[in-house]
Design a protein around this motif. Sequence first.
Motif, PDB file in Angstrom:
ATOM      1  N   ALA A 195       0.832  -1.207   0.000  1.00  0.00           N
ATOM      2  CA  ALA A 195       0.000   0.000   0.000  1.00  0.00           C
ATOM      3  C   ALA A 195       0.862   1.250   0.000  1.00  0.00           C
ATOM      4  CB  ALA A 195      -0.930  -0.005   1.215  1.00  0.00           C
ATOM      5  N   LEU A 196       1.968   1.212   0.754  1.00  0.00           N
ATOM      6  CA  LEU A 196       2.857   2.374   0.798  1.00  0.00           C
ATOM      7  C   LEU A 196       3.531   2.596  -0.548  1.00  0.00           C
ATOM      8  CD1 LEU A 196       4.564   2.005   4.271  1.00  0.00           C
ATOM      9  CD2 LEU A 196       3.260   3.984   3.475  1.00  0.00           C
ATOM     10  N   SER A 197       3.851   1.509  -1.219  1.00  0.00           N
ATOM     11  CA  SER A 197       4.497   1.680  -2.514  1.00  0.00           C
ATOM     12  C   SER A 197       3.469   2.157  -3.537  1.00  0.00           C
ATOM     13  CB  SER A 197       5.229   0.395  -2.908  1.00  0.00           C
ATOM     14  OG  SER A 197       4.637  -0.222  -4.012  1.00  0.00           O
ATOM     15  N   GLU A 198       2.233   1.660  -3.432  1.00  0.00           N
ATOM     16  CA  GLU A 198       1.136   2.110  -4.292  1.00  0.00           C
ATOM     17  C   GLU A 198       0.864   3.610  -4.082  1.00  0.00           C
ATOM     18  OE1 GLU A 198      -0.736  -0.436  -5.953  1.00  0.00           O
ATOM     19  OE2 GLU A 198      -1.940   1.044  -7.047  1.00  0.00           O
ATOM     20  N   SER A 199       0.955   4.044  -2.827  1.00  0.00           N
ATOM     21  CA  SER A 199       0.645   5.438  -2.511  1.00  0.00           C
ATOM     22  C   SER A 199       1.891   6.315  -2.582  1.00  0.00           C
ATOM     23  CB  SER A 199       0.027   5.536  -1.117  1.00  0.00           C
ATOM     24  OG  SER A 199       1.015   5.314  -0.136  1.00  0.00           O
ATOM     25  N   LYS A 200       2.968   5.756  -3.069  1.00  0.00           N
ATOM     26  CA  LYS A 200       4.243   6.477  -3.198  1.00  0.00           C
ATOM     27  C   LYS A 200       4.668   7.094  -1.867  1.00  0.00           C
ATOM     28  CE  LYS A 200       4.419   6.352  -7.922  1.00  0.00           C
ATOM     29  NZ  LYS A 200       3.940   4.959  -8.084  1.00  0.00           N
ATOM     30  N   GLY A 201       4.465   6.351  -0.797  1.00  0.00           N
ATOM     31  CA  GLY A 201       4.927   6.812   0.514  1.00  0.00           C
ATOM     32  C   GLY A 201       3.949   7.703   1.261  1.00  0.00           C
ATOM     33  N   ASP A 202       2.824   8.029   0.634  1.00  0.00           N
ATOM     34  CA  ASP A 202       1.818   8.865   1.309  1.00  0.00           C
ATOM     35  C   ASP A 202       1.037   7.982   2.296  1.00  0.00           C
ATOM     36  OD1 ASP A 202      -0.503  10.155   2.082  1.00  0.00           O
ATOM     37  OD2 ASP A 202      -0.747  11.189   0.169  1.00  0.00           O
ATOM     38  N   ARG A 203       1.302   8.172   3.586  1.00  0.00           N
ATOM     39  CA  ARG A 203       0.743   7.274   4.583  1.00  0.00           C
ATOM     40  C   ARG A 203      -0.769   7.408   4.731  1.00  0.00           C
ATOM     41  NH1 ARG A 203       4.737   7.771   9.591  1.00  0.00           N
ATOM     42  NH2 ARG A 203       5.015   9.894   8.871  1.00  0.00           N
ATOM     43  N   MET A 204      -1.237   8.654   4.544  1.00  0.00           N
ATOM     44  CA  MET A 204      -2.676   8.890   4.652  1.00  0.00           C
ATOM     45  C   MET A 204      -3.419   8.083   3.583  1.00  0.00           C
ATOM     46  SD  MET A 204      -4.449  10.621   6.655  1.00  0.00           S
ATOM     47  CE  MET A 204      -3.290  11.864   7.209  1.00  0.00           C
ATOM     48  N   ARG A 205      -2.863   8.141   2.366  1.00  0.00           N
ATOM     49  CA  ARG A 205      -3.448   7.418   1.237  1.00  0.00           C
ATOM     50  C   ARG A 205      -3.331   5.896   1.463  1.00  0.00           C
ATOM     51  NH1 ARG A 205      -6.701   6.274  -2.010  1.00  0.00           N
ATOM     52  NH2 ARG A 205      -6.256   5.434  -4.061  1.00  0.00           N
ATOM     53  N   ALA A 206      -2.190   5.481   1.983  1.00  0.00           N
ATOM     54  CA  ALA A 206      -1.983   4.049   2.232  1.00  0.00           C
ATOM     55  C   ALA A 206      -3.022   3.528   3.220  1.00  0.00           C
ATOM     56  CB  ALA A 206      -0.564   3.804   2.756  1.00  0.00           C
ATOM     57  N   ALA A 207      -3.299   4.330   4.260  1.00  0.00           N
ATOM     58  CA  ALA A 207      -4.309   3.924   5.240  1.00  0.00           C
ATOM     59  C   ALA A 207      -5.669   3.774   4.559  1.00  0.00           C
ATOM     60  CB  ALA A 207      -4.387   4.941   6.373  1.00  0.00           C
ATOM     61  N   GLU A 208      -5.975   4.687   3.631  1.00  0.00           N
ATOM     62  CA  GLU A 208      -7.238   4.591   2.879  1.00  0.00           C
ATOM     63  C   GLU A 208      -7.280   3.314   2.056  1.00  0.00           C
ATOM     64  OE1 GLU A 208      -7.725   9.389   2.329  1.00  0.00           O
ATOM     65  OE2 GLU A 208      -7.714   8.146   0.507  1.00  0.00           O
ATOM     66  N   LEU A 209      -6.153   3.033   1.388  1.00  0.00           N
ATOM     67  CA  LEU A 209      -6.096   1.836   0.543  1.00  0.00           C
ATOM     68  C   LEU A 209      -6.320   0.573   1.369  1.00  0.00           C
ATOM     69  CD1 LEU A 209      -3.035   2.683  -1.748  1.00  0.00           C
ATOM     70  CD2 LEU A 209      -5.443   2.625  -2.414  1.00  0.00           C
ATOM     71  N   LEU A 210      -5.853   0.600   2.605  1.00  0.00           N
ATOM     72  CA  LEU A 210      -5.978  -0.568   3.474  1.00  0.00           C
ATOM     73  C   LEU A 210      -7.275  -0.543   4.270  1.00  0.00           C
ATOM     74  CD1 LEU A 210      -2.292  -0.514   4.746  1.00  0.00           C
ATOM     75  CD2 LEU A 210      -3.290  -2.335   3.367  1.00  0.00           C
ATOM     76  N   ASN A 211      -8.007   0.564   4.113  1.00  0.00           N
ATOM     77  CA  ASN A 211      -9.264   0.738   4.838  1.00  0.00           C
ATOM     78  C   ASN A 211      -9.076   0.630   6.353  1.00  0.00           C
ATOM     79  OD1 ASN A 211     -11.958   1.298   5.065  1.00  0.00           O
ATOM     80  ND2 ASN A 211     -12.632  -0.801   4.663  1.00  0.00           N
ATOM     81  N   ILE A 212      -7.993   1.244   6.837  1.00  0.00           N
ATOM     82  CA  ILE A 212      -7.794   1.327   8.282  1.00  0.00           C
ATOM     83  C   ILE A 212      -7.577   2.783   8.651  1.00  0.00           C
ATOM     84  CG2 ILE A 212      -6.843  -0.994   8.587  1.00  0.00           C
ATOM     85  CD1 ILE A 212      -4.053   0.186   8.602  1.00  0.00           C
ATOM     86  N   HIS A 213      -7.724   3.071   9.944  1.00  0.00           N
ATOM     87  CA  HIS A 213      -7.522   4.442  10.398  1.00  0.00           C
ATOM     88  C   HIS A 213      -6.043   4.789  10.326  1.00  0.00           C
ATOM     89  CE1 HIS A 213      -7.532   7.920  13.106  1.00  0.00           C
ATOM     90  NE2 HIS A 213      -8.742   8.091  12.616  1.00  0.00           N
ATOM     91  N   TYR A 214      -5.762   6.064  10.085  1.00  0.00           N
ATOM     92  CA  TYR A 214      -4.376   6.514   9.993  1.00  0.00           C
ATOM     93  C   TYR A 214      -3.577   6.139  11.248  1.00  0.00           C
ATOM     94  CZ  TYR A 214      -0.387   9.595   9.405  1.00  0.00           C
ATOM     95  OH  TYR A 214       0.878  10.088   9.300  1.00  0.00           O
ATOM     96  N   ALA A 215      -4.205   6.331  12.421  1.00  0.00           N
ATOM     97  CA  ALA A 215      -3.511   6.049  13.685  1.00  0.00           C
ATOM     98  C   ALA A 215      -3.140   4.572  13.781  1.00  0.00           C
ATOM     99  CB  ALA A 215      -4.379   6.446  14.870  1.00  0.00           C
ATOM    100  N   SER A 216      -4.014   3.746  13.244  1.00  0.00           N
ATOM    101  CA  SER A 216      -3.772   2.313  13.277  1.00  0.00           C
ATOM    102  C   SER A 216      -2.608   1.940  12.345  1.00  0.00           C
ATOM    103  CB  SER A 216      -5.066   1.613  12.898  1.00  0.00           C
ATOM    104  OG  SER A 216      -4.821   0.323  12.461  1.00  0.00           O
ATOM    105  N   LEU A 217      -2.590   2.561  11.165  1.00  0.00           N
ATOM    106  CA  LEU A 217      -1.460   2.327  10.259  1.00  0.00           C
ATOM    107  C   LEU A 217      -0.172   2.773  10.932  1.00  0.00           C
ATOM    108  CD1 LEU A 217      -0.170   1.595   7.535  1.00  0.00           C
ATOM    109  CD2 LEU A 217      -0.611   3.930   6.790  1.00  0.00           C
ATOM    110  N   TYR A 218      -0.275   3.925  11.606  1.00  0.00           N
ATOM    111  CA  TYR A 218       0.908   4.479  12.255  1.00  0.00           C
ATOM    112  C   TYR A 218       1.492   3.497  13.271  1.00  0.00           C
ATOM    113  CZ  TYR A 218       4.208   7.826  13.697  1.00  0.00           C
ATOM    114  OH  TYR A 218       5.394   8.427  13.933  1.00  0.00           O
ATOM    115  N   ARG A 219       0.606   2.907  14.074  1.00  0.00           N
ATOM    116  CA  ARG A 219       1.064   1.953  15.078  1.00  0.00           C
ATOM    117  C   ARG A 219       1.707   0.729  14.433  1.00  0.00           C
ATOM    118  NH1 ARG A 219      -3.279   3.887  17.964  1.00  0.00           N
ATOM    119  NH2 ARG A 219      -4.754   2.431  17.040  1.00  0.00           N
ATOM    120  N   LYS A 220       1.112   0.311  13.310  1.00  0.00           N
ATOM    121  CA  LYS A 220       1.666  -0.860  12.633  1.00  0.00           C
ATOM    122  C   LYS A 220       3.046  -0.553  12.034  1.00  0.00           C
ATOM    123  CE  LYS A 220      -2.911  -2.685  11.548  1.00  0.00           C
ATOM    124  NZ  LYS A 220      -2.982  -3.736  12.579  1.00  0.00           N
TER     125      LYS A 220
END
Length: 341
Positions: free
Chosen positions: A307-332
């Motif tokens: 997801a991060l490579s798909e979003s070119k490193g944009d974490r907000m977008r990656a969280a959307e792609l994974l359908n999880i909250h940004y904070a949750s992606l951050y913890r992961k």
Amino acid sequence: MAMTKGYASRYSFEDVWSISQIMEETKELAARVAKSTSTVLIHGESGTGKELFAHAIHRLSIRRDQPFVSVNCAAIPEDLFESEFFGYEPGAFSGANAKGKPGKFELANGGTLLLDEISELPYPMQGKLLRVLQEREIERIGGTILNQVDVRIIAASNRPLKPLVQEKKFRADLYYRLRVFPLYIPPLRERKEDILFLAHRFLEHYCKAYGKTTIRLEPEVQQWMESYPWYGNVRELKNFVEAAVLLVDDTDGRLTMEHVKVLMDDEGADVIYPTWKKGETMKETYRFPLSLKQELENLERQLILKALSESKGDRMRAAELLNIHYASLYRKLNKYQLEEG
Ligand SMILES: Nc1ncnc2c1ncn2[C@@H]1O[C@H](COP(=O)(O)OP(=O)(O)OP(=O)(O)O)[C@@H](O)[C@H]1O
Ligand SMILES: [Mg+2]
């Protein structure tokens, strides 16, 4: 007060590399406000250098010999916010440290507190934070006395706060208290002059770090770099250069478009993360006995990287792609140590 060990700023304005006019103006502005004690609100896309600026502002301020404490609002579980911010007295709750614990405000007393990813602060905590900023007093959980705190606040966000205020997700009163001095760091694609300048600086840095000889950028690569949008901004460019330094053949010393293709393509993802193989089905990949927990973690890690490579490193977008909250992606990301803090 002596500076608490481990709480110092690590960067100064000399570490903020740029040649563009807009960044020179931004640095000048930041340097000017650094000398005051005003609250600063730093906005900018992910990877533009907000944390770097916060360190540099503290370093240039009159508080430079006092602590610089950073708290990442996206990384704290909701029920721990109060103890993280305000600390607690001995025996305040079961499972608490027997000696009690100072909160971030106390640790930063006399110095600067960076409230990173402030947009992720839960609504109820926003009210509590506002009260501290107004009263300049804190009370530890389970405590009975109010302690004066003298803390300079720098807040940072990669989500624009104004729309969140309109959506009633961020308190307007807190927003206005924080944006005493707003500082906006433009994305890399809006200051193209910085791209090659930074690329060369990072090349020099990583060649030295990895004991490689100098690497030159082919003209086509330079052109590509300047036209590529770098949605992950300076962080993405820095990571790209590091990977390139490792990839380029030392005897040749040239970074070509072939390398770029390897590093940037979907195909490239396979090179960097060899566990992600195309067309592999579960039946072929997994053999018993296995550790279900380990396998699930590996899969989670791979999907996050994908997801991060798909979003070119944009974490907000990656969280959307994974359908999880940004904070949750951050913890992961922290859990798997997939990105620098
Ligand atoms: N102008 C710059 N010169 C040198 N290094 C930079 C510059 N800007 C950013 N970097 C580097 O890029 C990386 C990302 O910077 P930083 O962590 O400050 O970004 P950020 O805006 O806080 O990102 P995020 O919103 O994702 O937290 C760091 O390794 C930092 O050192
Ligand atoms: Mg940051």
